[in-house]
Design an enzyme around this catalytic site. Sequence first.
Site, PDB file in Angstrom:
ATOM      1  N   VAL A 111      44.648  34.195  41.342  1.00  0.00           N
ATOM      2  CA  VAL A 111      43.695  35.296  41.467  1.00  0.00           C
ATOM      3  C   VAL A 111      42.797  34.679  40.603  1.00  0.00           C
ATOM      4  O   VAL A 111      42.742  34.305  39.384  1.00  0.00           O
ATOM      5  CB  VAL A 111      44.054  36.812  41.051  1.00  0.00           C
ATOM      6  CG1 VAL A 111      42.965  37.629  41.109  1.00  0.00           C
ATOM      7  CG2 VAL A 111      45.135  36.998  41.877  1.00  0.00           C
ATOM      8  N   CYS A 112      41.408  34.658  40.861  1.00  0.00           N
ATOM      9  CA  CYS A 112      40.192  34.126  40.225  1.00  0.00           C
ATOM     10  C   CYS A 112      40.457  32.829  39.310  1.00  0.00           C
ATOM     11  O   CYS A 112      40.659  31.979  40.240  1.00  0.00           O
ATOM     12  CB  CYS A 112      39.837  35.356  39.259  1.00  0.00           C
ATOM     13  SG  CYS A 112      38.431  35.356  38.455  1.00  0.00           S
ATOM     14  N   THR A 113      40.095  32.841  38.309  1.00  0.00           N
ATOM     15  CA  THR A 113      40.226  31.387  37.586  1.00  0.00           C
ATOM     16  C   THR A 113      41.733  30.872  37.363  1.00  0.00           C
ATOM     17  O   THR A 113      42.047  29.926  36.758  1.00  0.00           O
ATOM     18  CB  THR A 113      39.725  31.333  36.204  1.00  0.00           C
ATOM     19  OG1 THR A 113      39.950  32.803  35.382  1.00  0.00           O
ATOM     20  CG2 THR A 113      38.180  31.392  36.552  1.00  0.00           C
ATOM     21  N   THR A 131      37.761  29.983  44.061  1.00  0.00           N
ATOM     22  CA  THR A 131      37.914  30.743  42.704  1.00  0.00           C
ATOM     23  C   THR A 131      36.747  31.650  42.392  1.00  0.00           C
ATOM     24  O   THR A 131      35.993  31.718  43.673  1.00  0.00           O
ATOM     25  CB  THR A 131      38.080  29.889  41.604  1.00  0.00           C
ATOM     26  OG1 THR A 131      38.358  30.674  40.259  1.00  0.00           O
ATOM     27  CG2 THR A 131      36.941  28.926  41.182  1.00  0.00           C
ATOM     28  N   ALA A 164      39.057  34.695  45.030  1.00  0.00           N
ATOM     29  CA  ALA A 164      37.781  34.601  44.275  1.00  0.00           C
ATOM     30  C   ALA A 164      38.030  35.887  43.114  1.00  0.00           C
ATOM     31  O   ALA A 164      39.059  35.820  42.689  1.00  0.00           O
ATOM     32  CB  ALA A 164      36.673  34.707  45.175  1.00  0.00           C
TER      33      ALA A 164
END
Length: 323
Positions: A111-113, A131, A164
Amino acid sequence: MAGVRTQSILVILFDGVQPLDIAGPVDVFLAAARFAGSESVPPYVVRTASLGGGAVRSAGGLCLVPDVDLADAEDPDLLLVPGGPGVGDVDGRLVAWLRERAPGVRRVVSVCTGAYLLAEAGLLDGRRATTHWEACAYLADRFPNVAVDPDPIFVRDGSISTSAGVTAGVDLAIALVEEDYGRAVAHEIARLLVVFVRRPGNQRQFSVQLSAQIARSDPLREVQYWAAANLTSDLSVPTLAQRAGLSPRQFARAFVEQVGVTPGRYVDLIRLEAAQRMLTDTHDGVTAIARRCGYGSTEAMRRAFMRELDASPTEYRRAFAGR
């Protein structure tokens, strides 16, 4: 629901982790118990782990206490790797654990970074990934063997899925539940959590209203909002200029300067985006959608889809509405 098998989910914790990257997807998986499985056989069981099994301090200061030491964790059915400001300072032993253990896990999700950690472990080499939009350029520059796509809200490449920003992790989790237990269960979870039933993975991280610049001046900004809310109206430059109190030439020049695209291009994009949303989120016919989005005919909408997406409205719906 017959045939339910409990799947284990392991969530990695580290100092500086983003709490929403954890809470969003975990809420989705735990909510599935209301619509699939039973008390004795829940669809998912979630555990958390950190290096050494010690508590971690999340971004924002929350103290998170894991269930187990990462070294003692059994291989899960699904490994969830969240992101957060702490990814740049993660202990190398965590990356080494991912490098050694993640290839044996059936589904790996970031998830995300959190994608940084997967890339650091070499798990994204030769794969498509995404990301948070703000971090895509850095990810691509630091890990040239990763095909970074900055547009989608999530990307699935084989056994590894990347998403993202924080809410995209919810979208990805819902897609995974849908894969396991069907669209009806995913729909009920989305209703319970008051989120979209399902945003297609290839939907852009930004809507047109966000990816285009918002005009600095009030008249142009109001025109942007009015146009998006009135797709069936006359959205020609003279009409929009009149609403802004400018001449057509002044309006067109100011719009490009402040928004970054021409008025005509902006109108094309907001109509297309609305049509995409209706095709995936409603059962309305193509003709009705074309009319509601301000296209003069179904053929005009088809041409717009082919030009921008290389797919007809029917093909787009078939590809994404049923996933």
